[in-house]
Design a protein around this motif. Structure first.
Motif, PDB file in Angstrom:
ATOM      1  N   ILE A  45       0.848  -1.188   0.000  1.00  0.00           N
ATOM      2  CA  ILE A  45       0.000   0.000   0.000  1.00  0.00           C
ATOM      3  C   ILE A  45       0.883   1.238   0.000  1.00  0.00           C
ATOM      4  N   ASN A  46       0.796   2.021  -1.060  1.00  0.00           N
ATOM      5  CA  ASN A  46       1.506   3.294  -1.084  1.00  0.00           C
ATOM      6  C   ASN A  46       0.597   4.348  -0.461  1.00  0.00           C
ATOM      7  N   ASP A  47       0.958   4.803   0.732  1.00  0.00           N
ATOM      8  CA  ASP A  47       0.092   5.713   1.487  1.00  0.00           C
ATOM      9  C   ASP A  47       0.595   7.156   1.369  1.00  0.00           C
ATOM     10  N   GLY A  48       0.269   7.787   0.245  1.00  0.00           N
ATOM     11  CA  GLY A  48       0.579   9.195   0.057  1.00  0.00           C
ATOM     12  C   GLY A  48       2.061   9.513   0.103  1.00  0.00           C
ATOM     13  N   SER A  49       2.917   8.623  -0.427  1.00  0.00           N
ATOM     14  CA  SER A  49       4.357   8.872  -0.410  1.00  0.00           C
ATOM     15  C   SER A  49       4.710  10.070  -1.293  1.00  0.00           C
ATOM     16  N   THR A  50       5.718  10.808  -0.869  1.00  0.00           N
ATOM     17  CA  THR A  50       6.186  11.958  -1.640  1.00  0.00           C
ATOM     18  C   THR A  50       7.504  11.663  -2.354  1.00  0.00           C
ATOM     19  N   ASP A  51       8.013  10.430  -2.231  1.00  0.00           N
ATOM     20  CA  ASP A  51       9.232  10.049  -2.946  1.00  0.00           C
ATOM     21  C   ASP A  51       8.866   9.106  -4.090  1.00  0.00           C
ATOM     22  N   ASN A  52       9.745   8.236  -4.497  1.00  0.00           N
ATOM     23  CA  ASN A  52       9.507   7.347  -5.636  1.00  0.00           C
ATOM     24  C   ASN A  52       8.959   5.987  -5.235  1.00  0.00           C
ATOM     25  N   THR A  53       8.351   5.885  -4.057  1.00  0.00           N
ATOM     26  CA  THR A  53       7.836   4.591  -3.585  1.00  0.00           C
ATOM     27  C   THR A  53       6.860   3.974  -4.574  1.00  0.00           C
ATOM     28  N   LEU A  54       5.904   4.764  -5.089  1.00  0.00           N
ATOM     29  CA  LEU A  54       4.888   4.228  -6.003  1.00  0.00           C
ATOM     30  C   LEU A  54       5.536   3.687  -7.275  1.00  0.00           C
ATOM     31  N   GLU A  55       6.503   4.405  -7.832  1.00  0.00           N
ATOM     32  CA  GLU A  55       7.162   3.949  -9.053  1.00  0.00           C
ATOM     33  C   GLU A  55       7.876   2.619  -8.834  1.00  0.00           C
ATOM     34  N   VAL A  56       8.547   2.481  -7.697  1.00  0.00           N
ATOM     35  CA  VAL A  56       9.246   1.229  -7.400  1.00  0.00           C
ATOM     36  C   VAL A  56       8.247   0.086  -7.249  1.00  0.00           C
ATOM     37  N   LEU A  57       7.134   0.337  -6.554  1.00  0.00           N
ATOM     38  CA  LEU A  57       6.132  -0.714  -6.342  1.00  0.00           C
ATOM     39  C   LEU A  57       5.490  -1.151  -7.657  1.00  0.00           C
ATOM     40  N   LEU A  58       5.169  -0.201  -8.528  1.00  0.00           N
ATOM     41  CA  LEU A  58       4.557  -0.554  -9.812  1.00  0.00           C
ATOM     42  C   LEU A  58       5.531  -1.360 -10.670  1.00  0.00           C
ATOM     43  N   SER A  59       6.813  -1.027 -10.588  1.00  0.00           N
ATOM     44  CA  SER A  59       7.812  -1.788 -11.332  1.00  0.00           C
ATOM     45  C   SER A  59       7.899  -3.222 -10.809  1.00  0.00           C
ATOM     46  N   LEU A  60       7.835  -3.388  -9.494  1.00  0.00           N
ATOM     47  CA  LEU A  60       7.865  -4.726  -8.904  1.00  0.00           C
ATOM     48  C   LEU A  60       6.623  -5.528  -9.264  1.00  0.00           C
ATOM     49  N   ALA A  61       5.468  -4.864  -9.280  1.00  0.00           N
ATOM     50  CA  ALA A  61       4.218  -5.550  -9.634  1.00  0.00           C
ATOM     51  C   ALA A  61       4.232  -6.024 -11.076  1.00  0.00           C
ATOM     52  N   THR A  62       4.911  -5.275 -11.953  1.00  0.00           N
ATOM     53  CA  THR A  62       5.022  -5.669 -13.358  1.00  0.00           C
ATOM     54  C   THR A  62       5.884  -6.919 -13.510  1.00  0.00           C
ATOM     55  N   LYS A  63       6.918  -7.046 -12.684  1.00  0.00           N
ATOM     56  CA  LYS A  63       7.852  -8.165 -12.781  1.00  0.00           C
ATOM     57  C   LYS A  63       7.345  -9.424 -12.086  1.00  0.00           C
ATOM     58  N   HIS A  64       6.545  -9.259 -11.011  1.00  0.00           N
ATOM     59  CA  HIS A  64       6.188 -10.416 -10.181  1.00  0.00           C
ATOM     60  C   HIS A  64       4.669 -10.520 -10.035  1.00  0.00           C
ATOM     61  N   GLU A  65       4.113 -11.664 -10.389  1.00  0.00           N
ATOM     62  CA  GLU A  65       2.666 -11.865 -10.331  1.00  0.00           C
ATOM     63  C   GLU A  65       2.129 -11.841  -8.909  1.00  0.00           C
ATOM     64  N   ARG A  66       2.940 -12.194  -7.947  1.00  0.00           N
ATOM     65  CA  ARG A  66       2.480 -12.230  -6.559  1.00  0.00           C
ATOM     66  C   ARG A  66       2.238 -10.832  -5.981  1.00  0.00           C
ATOM     67  N   VAL A  67       2.803  -9.805  -6.579  1.00  0.00           N
ATOM     68  CA  VAL A  67       2.780  -8.460  -6.004  1.00  0.00           C
ATOM     69  C   VAL A  67       1.577  -7.669  -6.528  1.00  0.00           C
ATOM     70  N   ARG A  68       0.802  -7.140  -5.600  1.00  0.00           N
ATOM     71  CA  ARG A  68      -0.309  -6.226  -5.927  1.00  0.00           C
ATOM     72  C   ARG A  68      -0.031  -4.892  -5.242  1.00  0.00           C
ATOM     73  N   VAL A  69      -0.469  -3.801  -5.878  1.00  0.00           N
ATOM     74  CA  VAL A  69      -0.216  -2.462  -5.358  1.00  0.00           C
ATOM     75  C   VAL A  69      -1.529  -1.714  -5.195  1.00  0.00           C
ATOM     76  N   ILE A  70      -1.690  -1.103  -4.032  1.00  0.00           N
ATOM     77  CA  ILE A  70      -2.825  -0.212  -3.763  1.00  0.00           C
ATOM     78  C   ILE A  70      -2.259   1.179  -3.538  1.00  0.00           C
ATOM     79  N   ASN A  71      -2.770   2.155  -4.283  1.00  0.00           N
ATOM     80  CA  ASN A  71      -2.252   3.522  -4.170  1.00  0.00           C
ATOM     81  C   ASN A  71      -3.287   4.412  -3.491  1.00  0.00           C
ATOM     82  N   MET A  72      -2.880   5.064  -2.409  1.00  0.00           N
ATOM     83  CA  MET A  72      -3.722   6.041  -1.716  1.00  0.00           C
ATOM     84  C   MET A  72      -3.085   7.410  -1.942  1.00  0.00           C
ATOM     85  N   GLU A  73      -3.836   8.308  -2.563  1.00  0.00           N
ATOM     86  CA  GLU A  73      -3.284   9.591  -2.989  1.00  0.00           C
ATOM     87  C   GLU A  73      -2.807  10.440  -1.814  1.00  0.00           C
ATOM     88  N   GLN A  74      -3.535  10.378  -0.690  1.00  0.00           N
ATOM     89  CA  GLN A  74      -3.183  11.194   0.469  1.00  0.00           C
ATOM     90  C   GLN A  74      -2.739  10.311   1.630  1.00  0.00           C
TER      91      GLN A  74
END
Length: 466
Positions: free
Chosen positions: A132-161
């Protein structure tokens, strides 16, 4: 002569029987005199009360240290020694229910890739990873989305704030498709066998709601980091073992813990307004009569503060959170149905009282440096005495026992023993300060905050020296 000096003197009696008799007579005479002073106060009431507080300040940490040592040894000989005869690799479960591993993240871009890659190595057949990306202001979301693309086990939930860790956990739990959850922090490295070890407890009992693991310290480049290695073994590890003996745990470890979703649903999941969601969920589950277990073999490598500022902020949050939980659930904790919770919360209350007493002594000692205080309220001095030596020896004994027990999980821990001698100097001072501050902040938030309780949101903690 103070009580501890009297006890120290009788320790030199020639035989055990004479020692026990002398000790009994000394304590009986002391408490009889104490009762007479309380029931019939006279001119020396202030001096007598002050002496009581001084005895309490000395004996409380001494008593708790030996209680934790005995509890840890009982736990080790009752369960841990037998369990460690079998390696984790040889452990086989009767069934392997699917598991969701949840990682709430806020500004974890530096560490999250390593955390997820470790999780992918879990020795367990069926699991998913929900980050769960909880309103990160760094590159956390980009790293998580890249991991989700590479690995089927990984799911990402993005919370804007930024909604806070509790809200992130609640969101992931509701999106999870599995009954069992394992929650870790975004900078933690979960040992490959941890999921199997945690699930072993859920398989053994339908009333098990949570299983907390064994955090191990990664940051050891400074004195504070090295001291925390011993602290997590000798203090936190022994306390959890001891609390497991009498059936209730004060808190699961927020950095690594497994949960049964049915139990979470019954208690309303994590509270979003509590500064320490892990202490609160522990209390809620046990008030609903669920069992919580400690699994020392479920290792999780974590980052901890290595500056005094970071350490103070972390421990102040822990202290405030414990007081908030106690105030929030005080009515339920006072009922007969919750009587099994009494030991851990009575211990917490007494520890806070001890902190206030120590703070009072320190203030009086400072005042006495500049002004003359009455004879009855003089503090002997903030320097080592025979009593201080006894406390120091007890502290070293406690660390020795815990390091011997924990050495099977982490090789080479003996070399950290040298740094542990600094623990009382550094951490007792910090813990006294945060206990006093934390209770004040909890009372202010609980009773004097206007309107709706404010949601506890994330702040980026001190992750140590990289």
């Amino acid at each position: 002569m103070s009580l501890y000096e009297t006890v120290f003197d009788v320790a030199f009696t020639p035989t055990w029987s004479s020692y026990v008799m002398a000790l009994w007579q000394t304590l009986a005479g002391y408490f009889n005199a104490l009762w007479n002073e309380i029931s019939a106060p006279g001119a020396s009431s202030l001096e007598s009360f002050f002496r009581i507080l001084m005895d309490f300040a000395f004996y409380y940490p001494l008593l708790m240290a030996y209680l934790w040592i005995m509890g840890g040894l009982i736990y080790y000989y009752r369960w841990e020694r037998k369990e460690n005869n079998n390696s984790v690799e040889e452990l086989e479960l009767t069934e392997y229910p699917p598991v969701s591993i949840i990682i709430p993240c806020h500004n974890e871009g530096y560490d999250i890739q390593e955390t997820v890659e470790y999780l992918l190595q879990q020795d367990y057949p069926d699991f998913e990873i929900i980050a769960i990306n909880d309103g990160s202001t760094d590159n956390t979301l980009e790293v998580l989305l890249s991991l989700a693309t590479k690995h089927e086990r990984v799911r990402v939930i993005n919370m804007e704030q930024n909604q806070g860790k509790a809200m992130g956990l609640n969101t992931a739990a509701l999106f999870s498709k599995n009954e069992f959850l394992i929650c870790i922090d975004g900078d933690a490295l979960l040992d490959a066998g941890a999921t199997k070890l945690i699930m072993q407890h859920f398989s053994s009992g339908s009333r098990v709601a949570a299983v907390t693991g064994n955090p191990r310290i990664r940051t050891r480049s400074t004195l504070l980091g090295k001291i925390q290695v011993g602290e997590f073994s000798a203090i936190i590890g022994l306390i959890k073992r001891c609390q497991q003996i009498y059936g209730r745990i004060f808190t699961v470890s927020g950095v690594v813990c497994g949960f049964r979703k049915a139990a979470l649903h019954r208690v309303g999941y994590w509270s979003t307004d509590m500064i320490t969601e892990d202490i609160d969920i522990t209390c809620k589950l046990q008030l609903d009569h669920w069992d919580i277990r400690y699994e020392p073999r479920a290792l999780c490598w974590i980052l901890m503060p290595e500056t005094l500022k970071g350490l103070w902020s972390q421990r102040k949050r822990w202290s405030q959170g414990g007081s908030e939980v106690l105030l929030k659930h005080s009515k339920k904790l006072a009922t007969w149905k919750s009587r099994r919770m009494a030991p851990i919360y009575l211990e917490y209350l007494i520890s806070v009282l001890w902190a206030y007493v120590m703070m009072m002594f320190f203030i009086l000692w400072v005042i006495d440096l500049f002004f003359t205080l009455p004879q009855g309220v003089l503090v002997p001095g903030m320097y080592p005495t025979w009593g201080g030596m006894l406390l120091g020896i007890t502290c070293l004994l406690q660390f020795a026992v815990s390091l011997i027990i924990d050495s099977r999980y982490e090789k080479g821990m003996g070399k950290e023993y040298y740094w542990i001698i600094w623990y009382p100097l550094v951490y007792w001072a910090v813990n006294v300060g945060v206990a006093v501050t934390g209770l004040y902040l909890a009372i202010r938030k609980t009773f004097f905050t206007k309107g709706k309780a404010k949601r506890a949101i994330w702040t980026s903690p001190d992750r140590g020296v990289h």
